[in-house]
Design an enzyme around this catalytic site. Structure first.
Site, PDB file in Angstrom:
ATOM      1  N   ASP A  73      44.151  42.782  43.507  1.00  0.00           N
ATOM      2  CA  ASP A  73      42.825  43.383  44.011  1.00  0.00           C
ATOM      3  C   ASP A  73      41.872  42.107  43.357  1.00  0.00           C
ATOM      4  OD1 ASP A  73      41.052  46.079  44.515  1.00  0.00           O
ATOM      5  OD2 ASP A  73      39.931  44.784  42.990  1.00  0.00           O
ATOM      6  N   HIS A  89      35.856  47.804  39.270  1.00  0.00           N
ATOM      7  CA  HIS A  89      35.524  46.500  39.576  1.00  0.00           C
ATOM      8  C   HIS A  89      35.769  45.378  38.768  1.00  0.00           C
ATOM      9  CE1 HIS A  89      33.313  48.428  42.838  1.00  0.00           C
ATOM     10  NE2 HIS A  89      32.636  48.860  41.943  1.00  0.00           N
ATOM     11  N   GLU A  92      38.137  39.938  42.956  1.00  0.00           N
ATOM     12  CA  GLU A  92      36.607  40.186  43.033  1.00  0.00           C
ATOM     13  C   GLU A  92      35.874  38.848  43.381  1.00  0.00           C
ATOM     14  OE1 GLU A  92      35.117  42.776  41.735  1.00  0.00           O
ATOM     15  OE2 GLU A  92      37.136  43.778  41.789  1.00  0.00           O
ATOM     16  N   ASP A 104      41.479  47.274  38.506  1.00  0.00           N
ATOM     17  CA  ASP A 104      41.624  47.777  39.866  1.00  0.00           C
ATOM     18  C   ASP A 104      43.067  47.799  40.480  1.00  0.00           C
ATOM     19  OD1 ASP A 104      38.987  48.599  39.788  1.00  0.00           O
ATOM     20  OD2 ASP A 104      38.472  47.010  41.404  1.00  0.00           O
TER      21      ASP A 104
END
Length: 299
Positions: free
Chosen positions: A77, A256, A79, A261
């Protein structure tokens, strides 16, 4: 007066345009959190540079038809940078956090975790909205490795577990013929949506830094969001907390945060396997050529 055949041709062009537009609207996400790349962003780039011709072998990449040998999942995951407007543009969505959770699905346990922040090349100074959303500070970014260095760190993580992952992940430069070694594996990558690999990695950070998507990440993978919607026969967009609520559970940690996540992605996948008895079946595929063009598709 226009000729009849000219009017007919124009009408056909308008019809084709409307059909494509309606198709994009029908397929588009229903939340600003899921405004992922459209077909034009994910198609093969128009370039004359040399390729490996991997698009010819897309059906054979990564996971074979026999999914019974999959034992490990790698939950990812990412960002990425943004300026407050979630819509994709050429100035945003470089990787700033790269986590990976390795899970043994036979034992239902997390084996190991990889995590690093990443200093973006184009815009190394984060916007206040980006920091507020992700919890990543400017100090985290200032002290972080570059994207190329971060990929080398991920290579080390994969190499560390080469005794479990079969075949052992190919790291470093591709073989002399330029084509990465791809074939049946006992592991599969899992993401929450297709933006992580297809947009943040392929479309942005790999191309900006002129490096190829790692061979061990190429080929077929599992889009957990798509898997969830298909299994439960739901059409609407589902965030990670919404998925967990299906079993009466709540998000653990900070939303987030890439690492938090990714842990929730691992958690949901184990629930899907243990409680829903799903078959681990890849539903998306991505490959990247030597010239950094790439093809991504839903299977």
């Amino acid at each position: 007066m226009p000729q009849k055949h000219d009017v007919t041709k124009k009408a056909k062009r308008v019809t084709r345009y409307l059909r494509k537009t309606l198709d994009r609207i029908a397929e588009s996400p229903q939340s600003t959190d899921e405004r992922e790349a459209n077909d034009s962003e994910l198609c093969t780039l128009d370039t004359n540079a040399e390729t490996d011709g991997l698009e010819k072998d897309i059906a054979t990449l990564s996971i074979s038809n026999s999914t019974g040998r999959i034992r490990y999942i790698l939950c990812l995951d990412i960002e990425a940078t943004f300026d407050g407007d979630r819509r994709f543009n050429e100035e945003t969505h470089e990787v700033i956090e790269l986590p990976c959770i390795l899970v043994d699905i036979n034992d239902g346990q997390i084996i190991d975790e990889f995590h690093t922040f990443v200093k973006p090349s184009r815009h190394p100074h984060l916007t206040s909205k980006c920091m507020t959303l992700t919890g990543i500070t400017q100090e985290d970014i200032d002290n972080a490795p570059t994207f190329i260095e971060a990929i080398h760190l991920l290579d080390g993580f994969m190499k560390k577990h080469s005794d479990k992952l079969d075949p052992p992940p190919q790291v470093g430069n591709p073989p002399p013929n330029g084509s990465p070694r791809l074939g049946p594996r006992n592991y599969v990558w899992v993401t929450d949506g297709h933006a992580d690999i297809e947009r943040f990695l392929c479309l942005r950070s790999c191309r900006i830094n002129r490096i190829r998507l790692p061979a061990y990440m190429s080929g077929q993978y599992i889009d957990m969001k798509l898997l969830f919607k298909t299994h439960f026969k739901e059409r609407g967009f589902r965030r990670i907390p919404d998925m967990l609520a299906k079993w009466g559970l709540s998000f653990e940690g900070r939303e987030h945060s890439g690492l938090q996540d990714a842990r929730q992605v691992a958690r949901i996948m184990l629930l899907m396997i243990q409680k829903e008895s799903i078959e681990l079946k890849c539903n998306r595929s991505v490959m990247m050529e030597k010239n950094l063009s790439f093809t991504a598709r839903q299977l």
